[in-house]
Design an enzyme around this catalytic site. Structure first.
Site, PDB file in Angstrom:
ATOM      1  N   GLU A 272       0.809  -1.215   0.000  1.00  0.00           N
ATOM      2  CA  GLU A 272       0.000   0.000   0.000  1.00  0.00           C
ATOM      3  C   GLU A 272       0.853   1.282   0.000  1.00  0.00           C
ATOM      4  O   GLU A 272       0.296   2.384  -0.006  1.00  0.00           O
ATOM      5  CB  GLU A 272      -0.923   0.009   1.226  1.00  0.00           C
ATOM      6  CG  GLU A 272      -1.942  -1.120   1.246  1.00  0.00           C
ATOM      7  CD  GLU A 272      -1.400  -2.426   1.804  1.00  0.00           C
ATOM      8  OE1 GLU A 272      -0.184  -2.487   2.124  1.00  0.00           O
ATOM      9  OE2 GLU A 272      -2.181  -3.383   1.912  1.00  0.00           O
TER      10      GLU A 272
ATOM     11  N   HIS B  48      -5.328   4.565   4.897  1.00  0.00           N
ATOM     12  CA  HIS B  48      -5.996   3.699   3.926  1.00  0.00           C
ATOM     13  C   HIS B  48      -6.568   2.539   4.734  1.00  0.00           C
ATOM     14  O   HIS B  48      -5.825   1.822   5.413  1.00  0.00           O
ATOM     15  CB  HIS B  48      -4.971   3.200   2.895  1.00  0.00           C
ATOM     16  CG  HIS B  48      -5.444   2.036   2.079  1.00  0.00           C
ATOM     17  ND1 HIS B  48      -4.849   0.799   2.115  1.00  0.00           N
ATOM     18  CD2 HIS B  48      -6.475   1.935   1.204  1.00  0.00           C
ATOM     19  CE1 HIS B  48      -5.487  -0.029   1.291  1.00  0.00           C
ATOM     20  NE2 HIS B  48      -6.464   0.632   0.719  1.00  0.00           N
TER      21      HIS B  48
END
Lengths: 242, 242, 242, 242
Positions: free
Chosen positions: A77, A96
Site C-alpha cells: 500500500e 488507507h
C-alpha cells in the site's frame, strides 16, 4: 526529542488507536509525512496495525521506494501514500482502511455526505474511485502500483476523503490526529445515513456549516480530546509523553 | 515437527480464531485434510471451538468413521466434512458454521455475491442447499448422515461456499488460513449487501475481478497477515511456533 | 448434593450466562420450579442477574408469596413466574427479559416465527400480550400483580414464548438449559427476519421441521453444548461441578 | 459525608457509567445541580468522561462562569447546562451526549417517541433543535454561547429530552440516576423504531402509559437497580459507599 522521533511515536499511537477503535483490523495502513523532509513519509512495514512498534516504521520517498530503516516486508500500500503526498503538498497524514460501514457507499450511487457535525470537516463531497474505469474489470482491486495510486490521487483531487470501490477509503489530514479523529467518525456518519433512509429524507450539513467545521484548528483542545483518551484505551498511553 | 503435528496445532489455532472472531459460538466445526494421508481428515470432538486443544482432535476416514485418537463425543457434523473431502480432492480444509449475518441469504432469494474485494475469492456464485428439497419438510435441518452430507457436497459442486437453509454455511479452502480468512469476511460482505439495499443498486465484483482474487496465493504474505494477528488476539500465539 | 442445591447452583449459572450473553442487563429474571415440590419455584431477589449468588435465591409459592429464604427486596416480577408455573405443569423454568432485538416484534404486526433451525423449538407461533387489551391504556406496562400475570399465562397458552408489548418476552422450558439456549438464539432469529425484509420474502421453518426440533431432547449433548461453554465464559465454571 | 461531596462522587460515577455503556465516548458531559445552592451546578473540566475523577469537577454559576475549583480547560458545553438549570428549576441533572442511534432522528422528520416501556418517562414528545433556524446555516453546530444555549432551553421547554440536529441530544432529570437510566435506554428505543419500520406500523406508548411511567419514583428500587450494577461494571463500585 527531535521531531521525527515524536512523529514516529505518534504514528505508532495512531496505528494502535485505529486498531482498538476497529477502524482497521489485520489490514489498514496510516502514514505521516516526514516532519523535516517533505519528500519523505513514514509508514510501517506490512503487518497488523495493532502490533506496530517504533522499530517497524520505514522511511519512504514520494516514489514509494524505501529510503531509510530496513524492515520487512514492504507494504504494497506504500504507493497509495506516496502518490497522495506527491499530489497534495498540504496533506501531512494519510490513512488507507476498510471500515465496514462505508463499504456500501463505495458500491452504490448514494453519496457519503456529512449529516453529523463531527464529520463536517470531511467536506461536502466524497468521490468514489472505481479501479475498473481506467484499469479494466479484471484487476484484483488492489492499488499496488504508482500508476494506480496516482489515479486514486487524481480522483481524490482537493477533497479530504475518497472511497475505493469494494475496498475501503482513504482519509487525508493536516495532522495524524486530524486523520484519526475524522476516520473514527466517518463510519458513524455512514451508519446514520443508512438509518435515516428508514425515517424519511435527511438534512445534510450545509456548505456554510462544512466550512465552519473545516475552520476549526485540528490541534485545538476540542479536536485533540479523543487522541489521549483513545491512546490510553488502546494501551499505549506511555508513548504520549516525550 | 512432523506435518500432522503442525496441522493439529493449526487446527487448534483455527478453532480459537473463529471463536474469538465470533464466526463460531458454542457451535461450529472446522477440519483439515490429513497432510500425508488424503483419505483422512482431522476434526475436534463435539465441543465448543473456543476450548479445543490438541488432545481433542480426532482422525476420521472419508466415510465419517473414527480412525485414530479416542475422544468423546463424536461430532455429528463429521459427515459434512467427510462428504466434502470425498467429493473434492482439491479441498484441504472445511468449515461448517452459522455466522449470523449470512443467515438471511439462506432463506431468501437474494444471492450472496461478492461486493467487497476481500471476498472476491468466494467466487461469483454461492448455492443454497435446502434440506427439504430432497429430504422432505419434516427433518430437524441437521446434516447428520452421509446421505444428507453427500447431497450438500453435490450442491456445493465446484464452488467454495454453500449456504444451508436456516442453518449456516460451509466454507472450503486450499489451506486452513484460506478458510479462516474467507470466513472472517463473508459475514461483512453479507452486511454490506443488506446496507446497499437502502442506498440504491450495487455493483458486485466482475468475473474478471473474481478470477484475479482467486489467483492470489492464499499463503502469500498479504493473505497470511490476519492469521498470526488473530491467533495472538485469541490467546494462542504460543501455538504459532513449532 | 441434593436436588435443590443443584437447582440453585444451576439457577445462578443461568443468571450469569444470560447477563454475559446480553440477554438480560440490569433487569431480567429467570426461575426454576422446585425439583421436589411442584408447588414452589426458585427466583432471585430483585437485583441485577450478573451479581446473583446462591444466597440470593428465594423460594416462592404459586401465588407469588415467599415461602422460604429471606432476601430483600422481593422481585416484582415473581407473579409472572408464579402464574406460569400455576397454569403450565409441564414448564420447569421461566425467563422474563427484554432482549432488544425482539422488541420491534412486540409493537408491530409481523409475527416472530422461526426462520433459523436453532429456534425451531420456539414453536410456530409466538403470541403478543398487550397489557392495554384487558387493563386499559394507562398502566405502567409492568406485570406486577397476579391478575395481570394470569392474563399473560392465558395468552401464552400452550406456546413456549410470549412477547409482552413494549416490554420484552417470556421464554418457558423443560429445563433451565432449555430456556437459556432458546433465549440465546431468539434475538438472532429476530435480527435475521429484519434482515430478510431487505432481501425478498423469507421461508420460515415448516410445521414438520418445528416438530422435529421440538422432539430433540433438550438435555442431549448437542443441546447442552452451550451451557458449559457459556458458564465458563461468564466466569462461573466452578459452579458446574457438584 | 456532606451533600456536595456525595454529589461529586455520584457525578464521577455517572461519567464512568455513561462511558462504559457507550452513551458517551471521548465527548459528552453530564452535570448535577449543587445540592445546597440552586444557583450553581457541578460539571467536569473538558476531558473524556471515562477518566473523570473528583478533582476534575468544577462549580459553575447559572451564567456558565466558573465559581469554584480550578481545573483546566473549561468545557465549552458549560453554557448548555447553565441555560437549562436557569430555565428549569425542576431539573437537577443534565446530560449532553451524542449516542449514535438517536442521530438519525435529529436529521429526519420521524419523531423519537417511546415504543418501549423503559423510556416511557422520556415523555410523549422529543423536540428537535436545529441551530440553523435562529443562527443561520454557517455555524459550526456547537452550542458554545449562552445565547445559543438559551435557545436550546427554549426548544426543550417542559420536555425531558431535546435532540440537537446533527449533534446529539440533551437528557434532563430529577436526579443523576434518573438521567443515566433514561439515557441508557433512549438509544435502544431509537433502534427499535428503526427496526419496526421494516415490520409494519408500530404502536407507541399511550399518553396514559407515559404518565404512569413518569409517576414512578426515579429513586425507587426498581429504577435504581441499574446504577449500582453499572457502577461496578464500570470499575467505580468503590465510589458507591460514603
Amino acid at each position: 526529542m527531535n521531531d521525527v522521533t515524536r512523529t514516529i511515536k505518534d504514528l505508532v499511537i495512531a496505528n494502535r488507536i485505529l486498531a482498538h477503535q476497529g477502524i482497521v483490523d489485520a489490514y489498514g495502513d496510516i502514514s505521516a509525512r516526514h516532519p523535516s523532509d517533505r519528500t519523505r513519509f513514514l509508514l510501517a512495514r506490512a503487518m497488523s496495525p495493532a502490533s506496530v512498534g517504533t522499530a517497524d516504521i520505514i522511511e519512504f520517498g514520494l516514489d514509494g521506494a524505501r529510503r531509510r530503516h530496513a524492515a520487512d516486508p514492504l507494504p504494497g500500500e506504500r504507493f497509495i501514500h506516496a502518490a497522495i503526498y506527491e499530489a497534495r503538498p498540504d496533506v501531512m497524514a494519510v490513512l488507507h482502511a476498510s471500515p465496514e460501514d462505508i463499504l456500501a457507499f463505495s458500491v452504490t450511487q448514494t453519496p457519503l455526505q456529512p449529516v453529523i457535525g463531527s464529520v463536517g470537516d470531511m467536506g461536502g463531497r466524497v468521490p468514489v474511485w472505481d479501479i475498473a474505469e481506467k484499469f479494466g474489470d479484471a484487476t484484483d482491486l488492489r492499488v499496488s502500483t504508482m500508476e494506480r495510486a496516482r489515479d486514486v490521487a487524481r480522483c481524490l483531487g482537493r477533497h479530504r476523503v475518497v472511497l475505493l470501490r469494494g475496498e475501503g477509503l482513504i482519509v487525508t489530514g493536516r495532522t495524524l490526529n486530524d486523520v484519526v479523529r475524522l476516520a473514527a467518525y466517518v463510519p458513524r456518519n455512514g451508519r446514520t445515513i443508512v438509518a435515516t433512509t428508514r425515517l424519511g429524507t435527511f438534512k445534510p450539513l450545509s456548505a456554510g456549516e462544512i466550512a465552519a467545521r473545516l475552520a476549526i484548528d485540528p490541534e485545538s483542545n476540542a479536536m485533540r480530546r479523543g487522541w489521549e483518551y483513545w491512546a490510553r484505551q488502546a494501551g499505549c498511553g506511555d508513548l504520549l509523553s516525550d
